[in-house]
Design a protein around this motif. Structure first.
Motif, PDB file in Angstrom:
ATOM      1  N   ALA A 136      -0.692   9.161   4.377  1.00  0.00           N
ATOM      2  CA  ALA A 136      -1.575   8.622   5.198  1.00  0.00           C
ATOM      3  C   ALA A 136      -3.114   9.033   5.684  1.00  0.00           C
ATOM      4  O   ALA A 136      -3.962   8.828   5.430  1.00  0.00           O
ATOM      5  CB  ALA A 136      -1.256   6.757   5.815  1.00  0.00           C
ATOM      6  N   LEU A 137      -2.422  10.229   6.246  1.00  0.00           N
ATOM      7  CA  LEU A 137      -3.231  10.893   6.876  1.00  0.00           C
ATOM      8  C   LEU A 137      -4.712  11.804   6.216  1.00  0.00           C
ATOM      9  O   LEU A 137      -5.592  11.979   6.218  1.00  0.00           O
ATOM     10  CB  LEU A 137      -3.218  11.886   8.066  1.00  0.00           C
ATOM     11  CG  LEU A 137      -1.765  11.037   9.236  1.00  0.00           C
ATOM     12  CD1 LEU A 137      -1.063  12.475   9.656  1.00  0.00           C
ATOM     13  CD2 LEU A 137      -3.157  10.713   9.876  1.00  0.00           C
ATOM     14  N   LEU A 138      -3.674  11.730   4.805  1.00  0.00           N
ATOM     15  CA  LEU A 138      -5.043  12.984   3.995  1.00  0.00           C
ATOM     16  C   LEU A 138      -6.127  11.942   2.955  1.00  0.00           C
ATOM     17  O   LEU A 138      -6.867  12.228   2.572  1.00  0.00           O
ATOM     18  CB  LEU A 138      -3.881  13.685   2.649  1.00  0.00           C
ATOM     19  CG  LEU A 138      -2.746  14.374   3.577  1.00  0.00           C
ATOM     20  CD1 LEU A 138      -2.107  14.986   2.432  1.00  0.00           C
ATOM     21  CD2 LEU A 138      -3.372  15.832   4.091  1.00  0.00           C
ATOM     22  N   ASP A 139      -5.892  10.380   2.866  1.00  0.00           N
ATOM     23  CA  ASP A 139      -7.052   9.941   2.570  1.00  0.00           C
ATOM     24  C   ASP A 139      -7.548   9.334   4.026  1.00  0.00           C
ATOM     25  O   ASP A 139      -6.893   8.467   4.607  1.00  0.00           O
ATOM     26  CB  ASP A 139      -5.171   8.577   2.858  1.00  0.00           C
ATOM     27  CG  ASP A 139      -6.726   7.409   1.785  1.00  0.00           C
ATOM     28  OD1 ASP A 139      -8.029   7.485   1.763  1.00  0.00           O
ATOM     29  OD2 ASP A 139      -6.057   6.353   1.894  1.00  0.00           O
ATOM     30  N   VAL A 140      -8.297   9.692   3.013  1.00  0.00           N
ATOM     31  CA  VAL A 140      -9.597   9.516   4.433  1.00  0.00           C
ATOM     32  C   VAL A 140     -10.071   7.962   5.122  1.00  0.00           C
ATOM     33  O   VAL A 140     -11.279   8.087   6.114  1.00  0.00           O
ATOM     34  CB  VAL A 140     -10.982   9.759   4.490  1.00  0.00           C
ATOM     35  CG1 VAL A 140     -10.788  11.617   4.165  1.00  0.00           C
ATOM     36  CG2 VAL A 140     -11.333  10.200   2.974  1.00  0.00           C
ATOM     37  N   SER A 141     -10.026   7.578   4.267  1.00  0.00           N
ATOM     38  CA  SER A 141     -10.400   6.026   4.053  1.00  0.00           C
ATOM     39  C   SER A 141      -9.738   5.638   5.648  1.00  0.00           C
ATOM     40  O   SER A 141      -9.782   4.571   6.397  1.00  0.00           O
ATOM     41  CB  SER A 141     -10.298   4.911   2.790  1.00  0.00           C
ATOM     42  OG  SER A 141      -9.019   5.019   3.306  1.00  0.00           O
ATOM     43  N   THR A 142      -8.033   6.343   5.960  1.00  0.00           N
ATOM     44  CA  THR A 142      -7.395   5.686   7.444  1.00  0.00           C
ATOM     45  C   THR A 142      -8.150   6.375   8.730  1.00  0.00           C
ATOM     46  O   THR A 142      -7.465   5.418   9.546  1.00  0.00           O
ATOM     47  CB  THR A 142      -6.475   6.441   6.796  1.00  0.00           C
ATOM     48  OG1 THR A 142      -6.232   7.735   7.202  1.00  0.00           O
ATOM     49  CG2 THR A 142      -5.521   5.871   6.062  1.00  0.00           C
ATOM     50  N   HIS A 143      -9.184   7.532   8.035  1.00  0.00           N
ATOM     51  CA  HIS A 143      -9.764   7.647   9.460  1.00  0.00           C
ATOM     52  C   HIS A 143     -11.040   6.691  10.187  1.00  0.00           C
ATOM     53  O   HIS A 143     -11.464   7.523  11.069  1.00  0.00           O
ATOM     54  CB  HIS A 143     -10.233   9.300   8.563  1.00  0.00           C
ATOM     55  CG  HIS A 143      -9.797  10.289   8.862  1.00  0.00           C
ATOM     56  ND1 HIS A 143      -9.999  11.295   7.695  1.00  0.00           N
ATOM     57  CD2 HIS A 143      -7.715  10.304   8.273  1.00  0.00           C
ATOM     58  CE1 HIS A 143      -8.850  11.993   7.852  1.00  0.00           C
ATOM     59  NE2 HIS A 143      -7.809  11.186   7.905  1.00  0.00           N
ATOM     60  N   GLN A 144     -11.245   5.818   9.722  1.00  0.00           N
ATOM     61  CA  GLN A 144     -12.502   4.859   9.748  1.00  0.00           C
ATOM     62  C   GLN A 144     -11.601   3.589  10.406  1.00  0.00           C
ATOM     63  O   GLN A 144     -10.348   3.254  10.204  1.00  0.00           O
ATOM     64  CB  GLN A 144     -13.379   4.556   8.848  1.00  0.00           C
ATOM     65  CG  GLN A 144     -13.418   5.188   7.302  1.00  0.00           C
ATOM     66  CD  GLN A 144     -14.549   5.493   6.625  1.00  0.00           C
ATOM     67  OE1 GLN A 144     -14.322   4.077   5.832  1.00  0.00           O
ATOM     68  NE2 GLN A 144     -14.913   6.143   6.509  1.00  0.00           N
ATOM     69  N   TYR A 145     -12.813   2.729  11.099  1.00  0.00           N
ATOM     70  CA  TYR A 145     -11.630   1.736  11.542  1.00  0.00           C
ATOM     71  C   TYR A 145     -11.297   1.513  10.730  1.00  0.00           C
ATOM     72  O   TYR A 145     -11.329   0.606   9.073  1.00  0.00           O
ATOM     73  CB  TYR A 145     -13.113   0.757  12.338  1.00  0.00           C
ATOM     74  CG  TYR A 145     -13.426   1.080  13.123  1.00  0.00           C
ATOM     75  CD1 TYR A 145     -13.161   1.580  14.180  1.00  0.00           C
ATOM     76  CD2 TYR A 145     -15.057   1.076  13.340  1.00  0.00           C
ATOM     77  CE1 TYR A 145     -13.684   1.868  15.418  1.00  0.00           C
ATOM     78  CE2 TYR A 145     -15.948   1.681  14.489  1.00  0.00           C
ATOM     79  CZ  TYR A 145     -15.026   2.010  16.131  1.00  0.00           C
ATOM     80  OH  TYR A 145     -15.422   2.248  16.696  1.00  0.00           O
ATOM     81  N   GLY A 146     -10.498   0.244  10.500  1.00  0.00           N
ATOM     82  CA  GLY A 146      -9.728  -0.413   9.749  1.00  0.00           C
ATOM     83  C   GLY A 146      -9.551  -2.683  10.187  1.00  0.00           C
ATOM     84  O   GLY A 146     -10.368  -2.619  10.886  1.00  0.00           O
ATOM     85  N   PRO A 147      -9.264  -3.260   9.475  1.00  0.00           N
ATOM     86  CA  PRO A 147     -10.169  -4.061  10.055  1.00  0.00           C
ATOM     87  C   PRO A 147      -9.405  -4.952  10.462  1.00  0.00           C
ATOM     88  O   PRO A 147      -8.121  -4.159  11.170  1.00  0.00           O
ATOM     89  CB  PRO A 147      -8.751  -4.910   8.503  1.00  0.00           C
ATOM     90  CG  PRO A 147      -8.146  -3.856   7.800  1.00  0.00           C
ATOM     91  CD  PRO A 147      -8.503  -2.493   7.038  1.00  0.00           C
ATOM     92  N   PHE A 148     -10.027  -5.524  11.736  1.00  0.00           N
ATOM     93  CA  PHE A 148      -9.724  -6.322  12.869  1.00  0.00           C
ATOM     94  C   PHE A 148      -8.046  -6.599  12.909  1.00  0.00           C
ATOM     95  O   PHE A 148      -7.562  -6.759  14.079  1.00  0.00           O
ATOM     96  CB  PHE A 148     -10.601  -7.637  13.579  1.00  0.00           C
ATOM     97  CG  PHE A 148     -11.744  -6.759  13.799  1.00  0.00           C
ATOM     98  CD1 PHE A 148     -12.508  -6.935  14.938  1.00  0.00           C
ATOM     99  CD2 PHE A 148     -12.846  -6.140  12.995  1.00  0.00           C
ATOM    100  CE1 PHE A 148     -13.280  -6.284  15.643  1.00  0.00           C
ATOM    101  CE2 PHE A 148     -14.402  -5.566  13.522  1.00  0.00           C
ATOM    102  CZ  PHE A 148     -13.975  -6.025  14.913  1.00  0.00           C
TER     103      PHE A 148
END
Length: 715
Positions: free
Chosen positions: A57-69
């Motif tokens: 999951a760390l390699l997925d850059v989308s996880t580096h952003q705010y996630g759903p509240f």
């Protein structure tokens, strides 16, 4: 320094755990080795598949952003599937699941979500202390949900005053008690909540950790549970993810919405990569959690067995990774400090968890077994000091009477109860001569051997109290009868030799070496009556044998165990024997015995105690008792319990001391000779002319290879 904390923060309770951690750290910095058994954090790493999921999951850059509240949809769906598969409970992933930054965060903030200042909240006492912090931050009024041992550490809804309360916290399996709840209890909880208009929060932190086949039920399995409450489940305990800070709440949609609304304004959910790892955990095979529970169960068994053998009787918990132990002396604070400073073992004093916890300490099962074993060894020494010597004798019997007219108080002691006498022939005659009124009580003669058949023969009597008059075998038999009949026992020894009436750690040994200890039994020895007139008339040879037996057993126990042992019976003997260094310096001659001198009185008070503390009991037991185990291992004779009893133990001891080239051997031999005790095969009466051996047995010689390499296994 100015205290700029708000008034609200100043209302929070002290963080006792911080103070304990600081004290332990200071001791360690000073060079002390401290074993930490007070903590509640898993000691094992997170399972590899969960770590792999995080790395991916760390390699997925989308996880580096705010996630759903309100959390990742996939995680909430995984939660719903987990609850359906594990507990048969259906939950709506969108309206009945809230993702939490650790269960502590959810449990502490929840009162602010659903209560108004001044509302009442029922919190377990003893219970997780941070529950109180959440109540204070919400301005709620804390009401005790009292949990006591006699009720299985469950609340008593019949007597519980819930007036003014709007919220109730429960936690099963429990921290700190290890108690578990049944489905029926949760059914009662739902009914109680409905009747009182209460919201319920069940902290299910240890839901994956049940012992002895127990599977902890979910509160939500109870019919109507979702109408009144929620359940909070953490990944920390089930998956060794305490540092990851991820948990969830499931249940009542209105309460879940309140939690989510609060979190919308405080933070933006859990780091998305951690949520992905939580999905992997929930979807992982159940064996991960089952294996962990079995590990904690093995640690529990190791700790409980060790503490019980040390003489500290502790009940095993059915769940969680904690052991809740009633302190053997004093209060929780003083005893936990004694363990920390004298044994180097850190445990959590029970008052950390509320007023109902005083008198208990909490052990955490989050250390490897070698550390647990080492901690038990250290604790054993503390318990031995607490329970050693005459003080332990007083705990063994409610009253101990040693006087010239002790028997004259027997009628007052009986106090109108129906009594029955068990007696040996010779001793009964002596007591009758000294105290003729003894014949007023119905009596049964002892058959002479402590066997199961004899116990069964003696059991059918009709009485409120049992009186045992005689020597060791009779007293041992009477104790077993009293235990099985659940009646109290009065002991009148008639031989000044070893008599196990004086020790709470008498044991019933089985043929296979297993045993039951009397400190676990419901036998009550109301009084031991040692009448000097009876003692004077007992044979001097028995007294002499008892003294020698006592010293011999002490040497044996020391040889087997050094200064301590895994067996509490041996430790008792060691502790009691420390008082008896004077024995070899006293005048214990026959003349002194007949005049009943102070030296003799001292020896009787101590010999009786020690002789029973280290020895076995019963015809089968004598062959495997601790006090004779070395002899049994070395001897080639068929009937070691006959040859190696009484003063003959000294002979076996000399063999043993010579084999280990001990400097004590000549000293012991000289001392035995003072009493005319056997010190050779011939004086023992089993020399070459009387033995079945054609020559002196090889095990006598120090160079005997078979003796040196033979495994001596006590238990």
């Amino acid at each position: 320094m100015t205290d700029r904390r708000s008034h609200l923060l100043k209302t929070l309770p002290p963080q006792h755990f911080v103070g304990l951690a600081n004290e332990v750290a200071e001791l360690e910095q000073a060079g002390h080795d401290i074993i930490r058994l007070g903590q509640g954090t898993p000691d094992l790493p997170t399972p590899e598949p969960i770590c792999d999921a995080l790395q991916t999951a760390l390699l997925d850059v989308s996880t580096h952003q705010y996630g759903p509240f309100r959390g990742q949809t996939r995680l909430k769906q995984a939660v719903a599937t987990f609850y359906l598969n594990e507990y048969g409970v259906e939950v709506d992933p969108e309206t009945e699941v809230a993702i939490l930054i650790g269960s502590k965060s959810g449990l502490i903030t929840l009162p602010q979500c659903v209560l108004e200042p001044g509302d009442g909240i029922l919190l377990p006492n003893p219970g997780y202390p941070d529950y109180i912090s959440g109540a204070r931050l919400a301005g709620a009024v804390v009401r005790d949900l009292v949990l006591r041992e006699e009720n299985g550490f469950l609340p008593d809804y019949e007597t519980l005053d819930s007036e003014g309360a709007r919220l109730m916290y429960l936690n099963y399996p429990s921290n700190p008690t290890g108690a578990v709840a049944s489905p029926a209890f949760f059914d009662d909880t739902v009914r109680f909540a409905q009747e009182r208009d209460l919201m319920v929060v069940h902290d299910f932190a240890y839901g994956s950790i049940g012992f002895d086949g127990h599977v902890p039920p979910s509160f939500l399995q109870a019919e109507g549970a979702k109408e009144v409450g929620i359940e909070v489940y953490t990944m920390s305990k089930a998956f060794n993810m305490s540092g990851w800070r991820v948990a969830f709440a499931v249940g009542n949609a209105d309460i879940i919405e309140a939690i989510n609304t609060y979190q919308d304004h405080v933070h933006v959910s859990v780091f998305s990569a951690i949520q992905a790892a939580a999905v992997a955990a929930l979807e992982a095979p159940r064996t991960i959690r089952d294996d962990l529970a079995r590990l904690y169960e093995a640690r529990r068994d190791r700790l409980i067995d060790g503490l019980n053998r040390a003489g500290w009787a502790v009940e095993p918990p059915e769940g969680s990774f904690f052991v809740w132990a009633k302190v053997p002396e004093g209060d929780a604070k003083s005893f936990s400090r004694k363990l920390l400073h004298e044994a180097g073992v850190a445990v959590t004093p029970g008052y950390f968890f509320g007023s109902e916890g005083d008198g208990y300490v909490r052990f955490g099962l989050v250390s490897p077994e070698p550390k647990i074993d080492e901690a038990v060894e250290r604790i054993r020494a503390v318990v031995r000091r607490l329970r050693g010597g005459a003080r332990m004798i007083r705990q063994a019997v409610l009253e101990y009477d040693h006087a010239d007219d002790a028997l004259e108080r027997l009628d007052d002691l009986i106090a109108g109860r129906q009594a029955h006498v068990f007696h040996g022939q010779n001793g009964y005659g002596v007591v009758r001569a000294v105290y003729p009124d003894i014949v007023d009580y119905p009596a049964t003669a002892f058959g002479g051997e402590c066997t199961d058949a004899e116990v069964e023969r003696l059991k059918p009597f009709d009485a409120d109290v049992l009186i045992a008059i005689g020597g060791g075998k009779l007293v041992d038999t009477a104790k077993l009868v009293a235990y099985q009949r659940s009646v109290p026992l009065i002991v009148i020894p008639t031989l000044a030799s070893n008599c196990a009436a004086f020790t709470p750690l008498s044991v019933v040994y089985q043929e296979d070496g297993s045993y039951d200890r009397y400190d676990m039994f419901r036998v009550v020895i109301e009084r031991v009556i040692v009448d000097s007139r009876v003692m004077r008339r007992s044979p001097y040879e028995y007294f002499r044998a008892g003294v020698i037996d006592t010293v011999a057993k002490f040497y044996e126990a020391r040889y087997l165990s050094g200064d301590s042992s895994i067996d509490a019976g041996v430790n008792t003997g060691l502790a009691l024997a420390e008082q008896c260094g004077r024995l070899v310096e006293l005048d214990l001659s026959e003349h002194a015995f007949k005049s009943y001198s102070d030296d003799v009185r001292f020896a009787i008070d101590h010999v009786l105690a020690i002789g029973g503390a280290v020895g076995g009991f019963g015809d089968a037991g004598t062959r495997v008792a601790v006090g004779h185990a070395v002899h049994n291992a070395l001897s080639r004779f068929d009937s070691t319990h006959t040859f190696l009893h009484g003063d003959k133990v000294g002979f076996g001891l000399i063999v043993q001391e010579r084999m280990r080239h001990s400097a004590d051997a000549p000293y012991l031999e000289a001392w035995l000779k003072r009493f005319g005790a056997p010190t050779t095969l011939e004086t023992l009466g089993i020399g070459p002319t009387t033995s079945r051996f054609s020559s002196t047995p090889s095990w006598w010689r120090p160079s005997c290879n078979s003796c040196q390499h033979r495994s001596i296994k006590i238990f």
